[in-house]
Design a protein around this motif. Structure first.
Motif, mmCIF file in Angstrom:
data_model
loop_
_atom_site.group_PDB
_atom_site.id
_atom_site.type_symbol
_atom_site.label_atom_id
_atom_site.label_comp_id
_atom_site.label_asym_id
_atom_site.label_seq_id
_atom_site.Cartn_x
_atom_site.Cartn_y
_atom_site.Cartn_z
ATOM 1 N N SER A 87 0.831 -1.202 0.000
ATOM 2 C CA SER A 87 0.000 0.000 0.000
ATOM 3 C C SER A 87 0.866 1.252 0.000
ATOM 4 C CB SER A 87 -0.940 0.024 1.206
ATOM 5 O OG SER A 87 -1.810 1.146 1.103
ATOM 6 N N GLU B 66 -4.745 -2.794 -0.507
ATOM 7 C CA GLU B 66 -5.244 -2.312 0.791
ATOM 8 C C GLU B 66 -6.438 -1.388 0.555
ATOM 9 O OE1 GLU B 66 -5.607 0.538 3.957
ATOM 10 O OE2 GLU B 66 -4.418 1.036 2.177
ATOM 11 N N TRP C 297 -7.313 2.156 -1.255
ATOM 12 C CA TRP C 297 -7.268 2.349 -2.709
ATOM 13 C C TRP C 297 -8.635 2.163 -3.354
ATOM 14 C CZ3 TRP C 297 -2.904 4.004 -5.198
ATOM 15 C CH2 TRP C 297 -1.732 4.015 -4.431
#
Length: 421
Positions: A4, A31, A34
């Motif tokens: 991430s 993650e 997003w």
């Protein structure tokens, strides 16, 4: 499944976009911050949390964890890489390991539902669900390839050069002192989940095939050859970003144009950003494009500058004469992809390794990020822009890298995994 952070995620987006063009289905187990950003690019999203959702603010954005981390830990970046082994590198591993442990059940559920033909991870820690699913697993490395350990090369994260071999063992000893217990605990947990044991003091497995992103001009394979289970991708530049409108006088050729960025994470160190901007602002003979980062409202630019919070970097770098960068892998490989010399101001992790490698390979200059004087920084800009041999070598490297089409090479390697494993 990318880490991430913007670098690994953008790398995966570039390769994933090439796979979409070839008619494949691409699902991101990224993650959860997003959410929506990957679907907008044509990918499916099957997102995971690395921590209880209640621990995150409702307005958290992509990569916000790392922005807050940088704000809190940036004083540690002023320390040597030897000291950072304990105060920077270990906490990063600890955070990544906590995330891997937290998302393991959800990741197993996602893999069962998606039923992929190939599982690809661009991260630095093992997720047992990825290697126990009975599917071909591919490791992607979008950090400096010193992470692929072996004899004849400096230890990762040390920033030590090929001529610093006498210091390699000191760093390795400190790294083992500060990480052995953490690795032993994580290795035990990984095996409890049914995954193979991890290599000693390493936090991730290799795959049936492995891909790393690094240009041949900077690579270590002359000292540490890699087997046929590794594919080098010279660059993974994603040229789908929107165009940018610069001030017209920046493009009229009257002054050299320089791009300055400390990345989405380094930009959170406002004190460092403003200090560097103030130095560059005294050099009226140049124009500067500044990627201001997440705390952009706290950074004041000079008259010879233009910038914004986020910039379409792959649209900007082709327009400039020189790149000043923190040495993140994406910016480093993108600068060489477009044939630009670099000044490197590393902060942490593999940035020191990239800075050292560019410096010793003769494609730019590494400076001390916090203590370089205005005379050193501005003098280096003048030296590099006046070095016609260097500029020609950078242009030649860029022409070669663009011709080999790294995104296509990566996609082909992944197709071969699907076909033969």
């Amino acid at each position: 499944m990318p880490e991430s952070a913007y670098g690994p995620t953008n790398n995966c987006i570039g390769i994933g976009n090439e796979l979409l063009k070839r008619g494949h289905r691409v699902v991101f187990a990224a993650e959860s911050s997003w959410r929506g950003k990957l679907a907008a690019l044509g990918f499916e999203e099957a997102l995971v949390d690395f921590a209880p959702p209640a621990d995150e603010p409702e307005d958290a954005g992509a990569g916000d964890f790392w922005k807050e981390y940088i704000k809190a830990i940036s004083p540690e970046f002023r320390k040597s890489t030897l000291e950072q082994a304990e105060t920077v590198i270990r906490p990063i591993w600890e955070g990544a390991i906590d995330g891997a442990k937290y998302c393991e059940p959800e990741l197993r559920r996602i893999i069962a539902e998606v039923n992929p033909d190939v599982i690809i991870e661009d991260n630095v820690v093992a997720f047992p669900a990825l290697v126990t699913a009975g599917k071909p697993f591919v490791r992607m490395v979008s950090c400096n390839p010193l992470e692929v350990t072996g004899p004849g090369i400096a230890p990762a994260y040390s920033g030590l050069g090929r001529d610093d071999e006498s210091a390699w063992e000191e760093y390795r000893a400190e790294y083992e002192r500060t990480h052995k217990d953490l690795w032993e605990d994580f290795n035990a947990w990984v095996q409890e989940q049914g995954a193979p044991a991890l290599p000693r003091l390493e936090f991730i497995h290799s795959g049936v095939h492995n891909i790393y992103v690094y240009p041949e001009e900077l690579d270590y394979t002359d000292s540490r050859p890699l087997g046929e289970d590794w594919t080098r991708v010279d660059s993974a530049v994603r040229e789908t970003e929107s165009a940018v409108e610069l001030p017209p006088h920046f493009l009229d050729g009257t002054k050299p144009l320089v791009y300055f960025s400390l990345g989405s994470l380094g930009g959170a160190d406002v004190e460092l950003m403003q200090r560097t901007v103030d130095i560059l602002g005294t050099a009226g003979e140049y124009n500067f494009i500044v990627s201001k980062g997440p705390l952009h409202e706290e950074i004041t630019l000079a008259e010879n500058m233009w910038g914004a919070e986020f910039l379409p970097q792959t649209r900007i770098i082709p327009l400039v004469d020189l790149v000043i960068t923190h040495g993140g892998n994406n910016t480093t490989t993108e600068a060489l992809h477009f044939g630009k010399p670099m000044i490197l101001l590393p902060l942490f992790w593999d940035q020191y390794d990239n800075a050292q490698r560019v410096h010793e390979s003769g494609y730019g200059r590494r400076l001390d990020t916090y203590t370089c004087t205005p005379e050193e920084l501005l003098g280096t800009i003048s030296d590099l822009l006046g070095d016609t041999e260097l500029l020609a070598r950078c242009r030649a490297a860029g022409e070669r890298i663009r011709a080999v089409d790294g995104l296509s090479a990566a996609a082909t390697a992944l197709e071969n995994v699907a076909a033969f494993h």
